[in-house]
Design a protein around this motif. Structure first.
Motif, short mmCIF file in Angstrom:
data_model
loop_
_atom_site.label_atom_id
_atom_site.label_comp_id
_atom_site.label_asym_id
_atom_site.label_seq_id
_atom_site.Cartn_x
_atom_site.Cartn_y
_atom_site.Cartn_z
N ALA A 195 7.81 1.84 3.62
CA ALA A 195 6.79 1.05 3.03
C ALA A 195 7.24 -0.22 2.19
N LEU B 19 5.76 0.18 7.24
CA LEU B 19 4.52 -0.23 6.60
C LEU B 19 4.40 -1.53 5.73
N LEU B 20 3.73 -2.41 5.86
CA LEU B 20 3.46 -3.47 4.89
C LEU B 20 2.19 -3.50 4.18
N PHE B 21 2.09 -3.44 2.97
CA PHE B 21 0.91 -3.35 2.19
C PHE B 21 0.28 -4.71 1.36
N GLY B 22 -0.84 -4.85 1.16
CA GLY B 22 -1.22 -6.15 0.62
C GLY B 22 -0.99 -7.19 1.27
N ARG B 23 -0.68 -8.35 0.61
CA ARG B 23 -0.30 -9.63 1.26
C ARG B 23 0.76 -9.48 2.20
N ALA C 214 9.33 2.02 -0.64
CA ALA C 214 8.99 3.53 -0.65
C ALA C 214 9.36 4.26 0.91
N PRO D 92 3.33 -5.89 -5.85
CA PRO D 92 3.02 -5.26 -7.16
C PRO D 92 1.33 -4.83 -6.92
N VAL D 93 1.38 -3.56 -7.56
CA VAL D 93 -0.31 -3.15 -7.30
C VAL D 93 -1.39 -3.70 -8.18
N THR D 94 -2.74 -3.61 -7.56
CA THR D 94 -3.71 -4.29 -8.37
C THR D 94 -5.21 -3.30 -8.24
N GLY D 95 -4.94 -1.94 -8.46
CA GLY D 95 -6.00 -1.21 -8.52
C GLY D 95 -6.52 -0.98 -9.84
N GLU E 163 9.50 7.13 7.33
CA GLU E 163 8.48 5.86 7.24
C GLU E 163 8.65 5.00 5.98
N LEU F 113 5.95 -2.48 -0.82
CA LEU F 113 4.71 -2.26 -1.54
C LEU F 113 4.91 -3.83 -2.75
N GLU G 191 -0.36 -9.16 5.88
CA GLU G 191 -0.95 -10.48 6.75
C GLU G 191 0.21 -11.33 7.04
#
Lengths: 83, 153
Positions: free
Chosen positions: A75, A5-9, A56, A79-82, A73, A77, A12
């Motif tokens: 992933a 799994l690839l998150f954030g940018r 992760a 850096p997070v921006t919530g 699984e 990740l 894309e």
């Protein structure tokens, strides 16, 4: 198979909706998968190599030298921006 | 009531406040914080903010943050709601509620939870304005806000 799994940018930078990778003699660790993805897509590879990313495995943070098992699984990740 | 909720749906602060208070006559202090989508970020006008997260891991990480807050302060009840999906300016993004006997603990715990949410929980924001879209970067000020709590343990 390991599900990646690839998150954030990072997400894309890969045109596939989901990535599954077969483990083998040359693909046993997180770093091996990162290398394989980099060979297929150098732009993604450069982004994955950034030191601020976290990794992760089955939703627990691990280092790149961690071994993989079928069904894992994995992933990446940024850096997070919530909040 | 679960302490953590990640949802596309909006929340009602009044209802959340009531739920924090139920059966807690000793909770003399209730702090609630709401984060909203700004219309401007670093000079860019925002049309849409898309929030992505890692289902499962996000809830676990937020629970860990709440558990750390409970170890540090004497708090009676906590509730964290974080929205995901497409949001517009002025929309509510995040709710943190803390009920405690005393205000000092409630304020501190709510601020701690917010600071950690920003730097530890697996959410990613993508900002769109017109034809431009970009993933946001973690701010140094947010990083510093989290580190501050590590210094004064």
């Amino acid at each position: 198979m390991v599900k990646v799994l690839l998150f954030g940018r990072l997400g894309e930078l890969d045109s596939r909706g989901s990535i599954s990778i077969e483990l083998g003699d040359s693909i046993q660790t997180v770093a091996d998968i990162r290398k394989l993805l980099s060979e297929e897509n150098p732009i993604l590879g450069k982004a994955l190599a950034e030191p601020q990313n976290l990794i992760a495995l089955n939703q627990n943070i691990v280092n790149a030298d961690h071994n993989l098992s079928a069904g894992d699984e994995l992933a990446f990740l940024p850096p997070v921006t919530g909040g | 009531m679960p302490e953590v909720l990640v949802s596309e749906s909006d929340f009602n602060v009044g209802e959340e406040y009531q739920k924090l208070c139920v059966d807690l006559p000793g909770a003399g202090a209730v702090v609630t914080f709401v984060g909203r989508v700004r219309d401007l970020n670093e000079g860019n006008e925002i049309a849409t903010l898309e929030l992505q997260h890692y289902p499962g891991m996000t809830e676990t990480l937020i629970q860990e943050i709440i558990d750390q807050a409970k170890e540090r302060w004497d708090i009676d009840r906590t509730r964290v709601i974080h929205r995901v999906g497409p949001l517009q300016p002025a929309d509510q993004i995040v709710f943190v509620g803390v009920a405690s006997a005393h205000r000092k603990e409630a304020f501190a715990a709510a601020e701690f939870i917010m600071d950690y949410l920003k730097t530890k929980a697996t959410f990613w924001k993508k900002e769109s304005s017109g034809s431009d879209a970009k993933w946001l970067e973690m701010k140094d000020s947010d990083r510093a806000a989290t580190e501050r709590w590590q210094d004064d343990t």
